[in-house]
Motif scaffolding. Structure first.
Motif, PDB file in Angstrom:
ATOM      1  N   GLU A   3     112.517 -61.058 131.888  1.00  0.00           N
ATOM      2  CA  GLU A   3     110.920 -60.443 131.269  1.00  0.00           C
ATOM      3  C   GLU A   3     110.431 -59.299 130.916  1.00  0.00           C
ATOM      4  N   LYS A   4     109.878 -58.827 130.213  1.00  0.00           N
ATOM      5  CA  LYS A   4     110.120 -57.334 129.783  1.00  0.00           C
ATOM      6  C   LYS A   4     109.716 -56.693 131.360  1.00  0.00           C
ATOM      7  N   PRO A   5     110.131 -55.322 130.956  1.00  0.00           N
ATOM      8  CA  PRO A   5     109.872 -54.279 131.778  1.00  0.00           C
ATOM      9  C   PRO A   5     108.329 -54.111 132.959  1.00  0.00           C
ATOM     10  N   VAL A   6     107.390 -54.151 133.499  1.00  0.00           N
ATOM     11  CA  VAL A   6     106.312 -53.313 133.470  1.00  0.00           C
ATOM     12  C   VAL A   6     106.429 -51.964 134.515  1.00  0.00           C
ATOM     13  N   LEU A   7     105.285 -51.360 133.730  1.00  0.00           N
ATOM     14  CA  LEU A   7     105.978 -50.067 133.463  1.00  0.00           C
ATOM     15  C   LEU A   7     103.851 -49.294 133.697  1.00  0.00           C
ATOM     16  N   MET A   8     104.105 -48.876 135.322  1.00  0.00           N
ATOM     17  CA  MET A   8     103.087 -48.419 135.406  1.00  0.00           C
ATOM     18  C   MET A   8     102.927 -46.840 134.472  1.00  0.00           C
ATOM     19  N   ILE A   9     101.705 -45.955 134.095  1.00  0.00           N
ATOM     20  CA  ILE A   9     101.715 -45.064 133.722  1.00  0.00           C
ATOM     21  C   ILE A   9     100.303 -44.070 134.537  1.00  0.00           C
ATOM     22  N   VAL A  10     100.352 -43.764 135.573  1.00  0.00           N
ATOM     23  CA  VAL A  10      99.291 -42.590 136.236  1.00  0.00           C
ATOM     24  C   VAL A  10      99.604 -41.394 135.923  1.00  0.00           C
ATOM     25  N   GLU A  11      98.123 -41.110 134.989  1.00  0.00           N
ATOM     26  CA  GLU A  11      98.493 -40.169 133.503  1.00  0.00           C
ATOM     27  C   GLU A  11      96.974 -39.916 133.805  1.00  0.00           C
ATOM     28  N   ALA A  17      98.059 -40.555 128.146  1.00  0.00           N
ATOM     29  CA  ALA A  17      98.788 -41.799 128.152  1.00  0.00           C
ATOM     30  C   ALA A  17      99.152 -43.060 127.658  1.00  0.00           C
ATOM     31  N   LYS A  18      98.062 -43.066 126.780  1.00  0.00           N
ATOM     32  CA  LYS A  18      97.983 -44.537 125.311  1.00  0.00           C
ATOM     33  C   LYS A  18      98.856 -43.971 124.682  1.00  0.00           C
ATOM     34  N   ALA A  19      99.172 -43.022 124.383  1.00  0.00           N
ATOM     35  CA  ALA A  19     100.114 -42.333 123.323  1.00  0.00           C
ATOM     36  C   ALA A  19     101.348 -43.031 123.984  1.00  0.00           C
ATOM     37  N   LEU A  20     101.698 -42.614 124.741  1.00  0.00           N
ATOM     38  CA  LEU A  20     102.731 -42.539 125.597  1.00  0.00           C
ATOM     39  C   LEU A  20     102.883 -43.983 126.091  1.00  0.00           C
ATOM     40  N   SER A  23     104.081 -45.992 122.584  1.00  0.00           N
ATOM     41  CA  SER A  23     106.080 -46.031 122.624  1.00  0.00           C
ATOM     42  C   SER A  23     106.556 -46.577 123.559  1.00  0.00           C
ATOM     43  N   PHE A  24     106.172 -46.956 124.663  1.00  0.00           N
ATOM     44  CA  PHE A  24     106.975 -48.497 125.678  1.00  0.00           C
ATOM     45  C   PHE A  24     106.450 -49.474 125.255  1.00  0.00           C
ATOM     46  N   GLU A  25     105.138 -49.523 124.942  1.00  0.00           N
ATOM     47  CA  GLU A  25     105.147 -51.565 124.708  1.00  0.00           C
ATOM     48  C   GLU A  25     106.083 -51.228 123.544  1.00  0.00           C
ATOM     49  N   ARG A  26     106.656 -50.724 122.269  1.00  0.00           N
ATOM     50  CA  ARG A  26     106.828 -50.401 121.100  1.00  0.00           C
ATOM     51  C   ARG A  26     108.893 -50.730 121.537  1.00  0.00           C
ATOM     52  N   ALA A 105     109.930 -31.497 133.504  1.00  0.00           N
ATOM     53  CA  ALA A 105     108.763 -30.792 133.171  1.00  0.00           C
ATOM     54  C   ALA A 105     108.154 -31.223 131.940  1.00  0.00           C
ATOM     55  N   LYS A 106     107.274 -31.167 131.793  1.00  0.00           N
ATOM     56  CA  LYS A 106     106.132 -31.313 130.521  1.00  0.00           C
ATOM     57  C   LYS A 106     106.304 -29.826 129.358  1.00  0.00           C
ATOM     58  N   PRO A 107     106.954 -30.213 128.519  1.00  0.00           N
ATOM     59  CA  PRO A 107     106.888 -31.790 127.199  1.00  0.00           C
ATOM     60  C   PRO A 107     107.950 -32.760 127.598  1.00  0.00           C
ATOM     61  N   SER A 108     107.676 -33.567 127.453  1.00  0.00           N
ATOM     62  CA  SER A 108     108.557 -34.894 127.885  1.00  0.00           C
ATOM     63  C   SER A 108     108.347 -36.271 127.110  1.00  0.00           C
ATOM     64  N   ASN A 109     109.755 -36.626 126.456  1.00  0.00           N
ATOM     65  CA  ASN A 109     109.228 -37.944 125.299  1.00  0.00           C
ATOM     66  C   ASN A 109     109.024 -39.567 126.040  1.00  0.00           C
ATOM     67  N   THR A 110     108.994 -40.519 125.434  1.00  0.00           N
ATOM     68  CA  THR A 110     109.643 -41.454 126.271  1.00  0.00           C
ATOM     69  C   THR A 110     111.155 -41.579 125.465  1.00  0.00           C
ATOM     70  N   ASP A 111     112.247 -40.661 124.772  1.00  0.00           N
ATOM     71  CA  ASP A 111     113.066 -41.238 124.878  1.00  0.00           C
ATOM     72  C   ASP A 111     113.830 -40.164 126.733  1.00  0.00           C
ATOM     73  N   ASP A 112     113.730 -38.777 126.649  1.00  0.00           N
ATOM     74  CA  ASP A 112     113.766 -38.584 128.257  1.00  0.00           C
ATOM     75  C   ASP A 112     112.931 -39.137 128.974  1.00  0.00           C
ATOM     76  N   ILE A 113     112.348 -40.102 129.420  1.00  0.00           N
ATOM     77  CA  ILE A 113     112.075 -40.603 129.897  1.00  0.00           C
ATOM     78  C   ILE A 113     112.767 -41.729 130.390  1.00  0.00           C
ATOM     79  N   GLU A 114     112.861 -42.718 130.048  1.00  0.00           N
ATOM     80  CA  GLU A 114     113.288 -43.544 129.143  1.00  0.00           C
ATOM     81  C   GLU A 114     114.753 -43.339 130.390  1.00  0.00           C
TER      82      GLU A 114
END
Length: 178
Positions: A3-11, A17-20, A23-26, A105-114
């Motif tokens: 299954e796909k991992p399910v991600l909750m973004i609280v922002e 939030a939409k851009a992030l 990026s995670f959907e891709r 700390a912000k700014p963090s991108n998808t690579d940092d979060i993953e």
């Protein structure tokens, strides 16, 4: 097939939030967005996220730490990363105590979060930076800390910092917050 991992973004910054989220959907995640604690708890009634990204300061004066606590209570195995533009040791420690696996700390991108999702266990081989923090950076961080405490009231912030309101306004004008 897994299954796909399910991600909750609280922002509360919907554009971020939409851009992030895109990026995670891709990257193969199923993404759900929330802007505060109420939306988070409502979403948790219908989904079971395996991962979460939570902003520390939310617009409705609520704390992302409340969301971290609710997410962790819902699923103790959830990997939760806290993002903040107001990083401090106190909030980092509290976030980890409440169930977050990492604090960025912000700014963090998808690579940092993953990478933070994958780096759950601590390591003693972390390298220390030799760069000292400048007085201007410390001042800038303190100003923003007090601004956040006063809900961005310039007059009250200036009073608490012991400076004239116009001096504070000039300092903020030099380095606009985006």
């Amino acid at each position: 097939m897994s299954e796909k991992p399910v991600l909750m973004i609280v922002e509360d910054d919907t554009a971020f939030a939409k851009a992030l989220g895109r990026s995670f959907e891709r990257r193969g995640y199923e993404v759900h967005l929330a802007t505060n604690l109420d939306e988070t708890t409502q979403a948790l009634q219908q989904i079971n996220p395996s991962h979460a990204v939570v902003d520390l300061k939310l617009n409705d004066n609520s704390s992302g730490l409340d969301c971290v606590q609710a997410l962790h209570a819902h699923n103790e195995d959830m990997l939760i990363v806290v993002l903040t533009g107001y990083a401090s040791i106190n909030t980092a420690v509290e976030a980890i105590k409440l169930g977050a696996c990492q604090y960025l700390a912000k700014p963090s991108n998808t690579d940092d979060i993953e990478a933070a999702f994958g780096h759950v266990a601590g390591t003693e081989t972390v390298s220390f930076t030799n760069r000292s923090t400048s007085i201007k950076t410390l001042e800038w961080e303190r100003i923003h800390e007090v601004l956040a405490e006063t809900n961005f009231n310039i007059s009250e912030t200036a009073r608490r910092l012991g400076m004239h309101r116009r001096t504070l306004a000039r300092k903020l004008e030099k380095q606009r917050v985006k």
